[in-house]
Scaffold this active site. Sequence first.
Site, PDB file in Angstrom:
ATOM      1  N   SER A 165      40.461  46.035  47.136  1.00  0.00           N
ATOM      2  CA  SER A 165      40.188  46.336  45.873  1.00  0.00           C
ATOM      3  C   SER A 165      40.315  47.976  46.097  1.00  0.00           C
ATOM      4  O   SER A 165      39.617  48.669  47.133  1.00  0.00           O
ATOM      5  CB  SER A 165      38.899  46.040  45.103  1.00  0.00           C
ATOM      6  OG  SER A 165      38.484  47.081  44.015  1.00  0.00           O
ATOM      7  N   LYS A 225      34.234  36.483  36.184  1.00  0.00           N
ATOM      8  CA  LYS A 225      34.270  36.999  34.918  1.00  0.00           C
ATOM      9  C   LYS A 225      33.127  36.299  34.000  1.00  0.00           C
ATOM     10  O   LYS A 225      32.627  36.820  33.128  1.00  0.00           O
ATOM     11  CB  LYS A 225      35.278  37.628  34.354  1.00  0.00           C
ATOM     12  CG  LYS A 225      35.750  38.939  34.967  1.00  0.00           C
ATOM     13  CD  LYS A 225      37.098  39.607  34.635  1.00  0.00           C
ATOM     14  CE  LYS A 225      37.525  40.663  35.430  1.00  0.00           C
ATOM     15  NZ  LYS A 225      38.848  41.386  34.847  1.00  0.00           N
ATOM     16  N   GLY A 254      50.347  35.700  30.073  1.00  0.00           N
ATOM     17  CA  GLY A 254      49.218  35.362  30.600  1.00  0.00           C
ATOM     18  C   GLY A 254      48.033  35.142  29.637  1.00  0.00           C
ATOM     19  O   GLY A 254      48.042  35.629  28.593  1.00  0.00           O
TER      20      GLY A 254
HETATM   21  P1  NAP Z   1      43.423  35.326  35.949  1.00  0.00           P
HETATM   22  O1  NAP Z   1      42.256  35.348  34.826  1.00  0.00           O
HETATM   23  O2  NAP Z   1      43.424  34.688  37.030  1.00  0.00           O
HETATM   24  O3  NAP Z   1      44.746  35.097  34.849  1.00  0.00           O
HETATM   25  C1  NAP Z   1      46.068  35.104  35.347  1.00  0.00           C
HETATM   26  C2  NAP Z   1      46.865  34.864  34.445  1.00  0.00           C
HETATM   27  O4  NAP Z   1      48.235  34.780  34.994  1.00  0.00           O
HETATM   28  C3  NAP Z   1      46.806  33.041  33.994  1.00  0.00           C
HETATM   29  O5  NAP Z   1      47.217  33.018  32.722  1.00  0.00           O
HETATM   30  C4  NAP Z   1      47.668  32.513  35.108  1.00  0.00           C
HETATM   31  O6  NAP Z   1      48.239  31.425  34.642  1.00  0.00           O
HETATM   32  C5  NAP Z   1      49.012  33.668  34.962  1.00  0.00           C
HETATM   33  N1  NAP Z   1      49.665  33.321  36.249  1.00  0.00           N
HETATM   34  C6  NAP Z   1      49.309  33.356  37.477  1.00  0.00           C
HETATM   35  N2  NAP Z   1      50.104  33.566  38.379  1.00  0.00           N
HETATM   36  C7  NAP Z   1      51.328  33.313  37.662  1.00  0.00           C
HETATM   37  C8  NAP Z   1      52.797  33.257  38.005  1.00  0.00           C
HETATM   38  N3  NAP Z   1      53.144  33.067  39.184  1.00  0.00           N
HETATM   39  N4  NAP Z   1      53.533  33.309  36.995  1.00  0.00           N
HETATM   40  C9  NAP Z   1      53.347  32.966  35.553  1.00  0.00           C
HETATM   41  N5  NAP Z   1      51.819  33.136  35.375  1.00  0.00           N
HETATM   42  C10 NAP Z   1      50.917  33.437  36.152  1.00  0.00           C
HETATM   43  O7  NAP Z   1      43.565  37.208  36.208  1.00  0.00           O
HETATM   44  P2  NAP Z   1      43.188  38.182  35.278  1.00  0.00           P
HETATM   45  O8  NAP Z   1      41.755  38.751  35.621  1.00  0.00           O
HETATM   46  O9  NAP Z   1      43.467  37.907  34.027  1.00  0.00           O
HETATM   47  O10 NAP Z   1      44.176  39.369  36.123  1.00  0.00           O
HETATM   48  C11 NAP Z   1      45.606  39.211  35.569  1.00  0.00           C
HETATM   49  C12 NAP Z   1      46.154  40.692  36.130  1.00  0.00           C
HETATM   50  O11 NAP Z   1      45.827  41.743  35.207  1.00  0.00           O
HETATM   51  C13 NAP Z   1      45.921  41.089  37.468  1.00  0.00           C
HETATM   52  O12 NAP Z   1      47.291  40.948  37.934  1.00  0.00           O
HETATM   53  C14 NAP Z   1      45.437  42.334  37.402  1.00  0.00           C
HETATM   54  O13 NAP Z   1      46.003  43.278  38.509  1.00  0.00           O
HETATM   55  C15 NAP Z   1      45.617  42.485  36.113  1.00  0.00           C
HETATM   56  N6  NAP Z   1      44.453  43.495  35.555  1.00  0.00           N
HETATM   57  C16 NAP Z   1      44.545  44.969  35.609  1.00  0.00           C
HETATM   58  C17 NAP Z   1      43.367  45.398  34.960  1.00  0.00           C
HETATM   59  C18 NAP Z   1      43.455  47.050  34.950  1.00  0.00           C
HETATM   60  O14 NAP Z   1      42.373  47.611  34.767  1.00  0.00           O
HETATM   61  N7  NAP Z   1      44.554  47.634  35.265  1.00  0.00           N
HETATM   62  C19 NAP Z   1      42.127  44.841  34.786  1.00  0.00           C
HETATM   63  C20 NAP Z   1      42.094  43.636  34.980  1.00  0.00           C
HETATM   64  C21 NAP Z   1      43.228  42.863  35.195  1.00  0.00           C
HETATM   65  P3  NAP Z   1      47.455  29.957  34.893  1.00  0.00           P
HETATM   66  O15 NAP Z   1      46.325  29.907  33.999  1.00  0.00           O
HETATM   67  O16 NAP Z   1      48.369  29.185  34.804  1.00  0.00           O
HETATM   68  O17 NAP Z   1      47.204  30.276  36.653  1.00  0.00           O
END
Ligand code: NAP
Length: 530
Positions: free
Chosen positions: A238, A289, A361
Amino acid sequence: MSVGPDRICVVIARTRHKMIVAELEEAVKRGAKFLELRIDLLSKAVDFKRLTPAKKCAWMATIRRPMDGGRWPGTEPERQIIIRQAIVSGAFEWVDLETDIADKIPRFGPVKRVISYHNIDETPQDIDAIYEQMLKQDADVYKIAVRAQHPSDCRRIIDLQKRAPKPTVAFCMGDIGAPTRFIALKYWAPWIYAAFNPERQLAPGLPSFDEFRTTYPVRSIGAATRIFGLLGDPVGHSLSPILHNHMYRRMKVDAVYLPFKVPAGEFNAALDAFQSASVGGYSVTIPHKEAAAQAAVERESNVVSIGAANTLLARADGTFLAANTDHDAAIDSLREHLDKKAAAVGVPAPQFDQLFVLVLGAGGAARAIVHALIRNGAHVTITSRTNDKSAKLAVELGCKSIDWETRHSPVHYDIIINCTPVGMHPNMTQTPLQANFLKSGITVFDTIYNPEHTQLIRDAEGRGCSVLTGVDMFVRQAAKQIERFVGLQPPLDQMRELMRKALSPLTRAMAEEAEKTGGMGAEEEGGEEE
Ligand code: NAP
């Protein structure tokens, strides 16, 4: 008055004299003022005369047994002879003696004594009694290094450190225990140990000296230092520690931000254990979270609606208030982008209730962003590879969902937002959408920030879309946390600049290259000494 020569004791451990000398010199060049020489790693008999010409600061001699995590290959009587030779050699200001042998080796001249206890397997139930016995021994500093198997082990060691009646450095080894190494400094530990060469993997959780130069302001940690951190698993890569710690320094706030690697299921135990160190607040990331929202006794309204928190703020009674800064950060970031895009062509900026948005997502980030968009009136459609999840989220938040397989069907969206990790480092050629689906003029927002320019962003630029990367959202959510933690508003432009430096391809490429070759300047070891 400080007990040790410095707040950082840098561990030098190589198998060859030549390499030890090279690292001794390099460590001093990089600012080390106190070095522990791990003589047990040498592949040949130690020759103090070969080492002393490189002496430029205080040294500690340590010859660690395998049972304590060391690599001494000889017998115990031989080891004690070398310890005595080190003490009388005049090369060392300090010597490390394990508690069970310390009484056999008398104090000699000005050489100061660390009396140590190591347990590489666990934090024994009788650690307090072990420490009580150690305190009867003749030491200048007492050292306790034990493995944490559970967050409650960290609490016991922090409590021991807090009530230490004599100079003591007590910490837990292992991932869960890593923050205790830093927390000890707040409770008067004379120093923290750091590996000069992190590839050596000398002890589980041992930080590297370079991390102190780039990320953690350990020399300034003291009784008044406030502790914050990132709670999640994984947390190792991170950029939050870099961002928070640099901003605290720039704003002259006496605080340190640490990574707390906490596996799923250990969340509540970790919160409880580390409150012994009065942690002022946490950033919370995957997979905690939702647990964070549940653990808090007070929840801000968006946390209640979203069901997830990325921020915990400690209240005076040690309980927590849950907030979600992703929510506001995403919408602020999008709003500014849309305003600038409209201003560039001299048209009025669209309101969210005029906009159709596709969100990819259905995880934590999607939840926060979809909630914020709907609250602002946008027409949102969600899709995720697990169709049930996006369908359920759509019902919960009041929007549409479509099956993942149909995401490329010809429907017009003004904004597409990627909330999946597809395209994130190291899978940087992947993208969640085919490029020909991206229509000129629409906005594509990828929440991924590492790398900043994902394949999706590059495809979108190539197709004439306007793009928004995850860096701005990341910076804004961190800025809102910093403001909540310490009551000061950090400058966003400085934070963006810091992020871009930390993410720069050259920095990453060089770090990856270094990893592959075992570290900058590493040489093949194990051969005969010349
Ligand atoms: P999360 O809760 O694990 O959710 C990930 C989502 O992506 C789920 O819907 C998951 O589907 C899907 N997914 C995972 N791998 C996949 C794949 N290979 N193909 C298609 N869908 C896939 O994670 P999150 O906290 O929401 O974070 C998601 C992204 O947001 C991260 O990449 C992170 O970098 C970004 N993010 C950015 C910020 C920022 O401040 N810029 C803040 C938070 C998050 P399943 O449920 O089927 O596994």
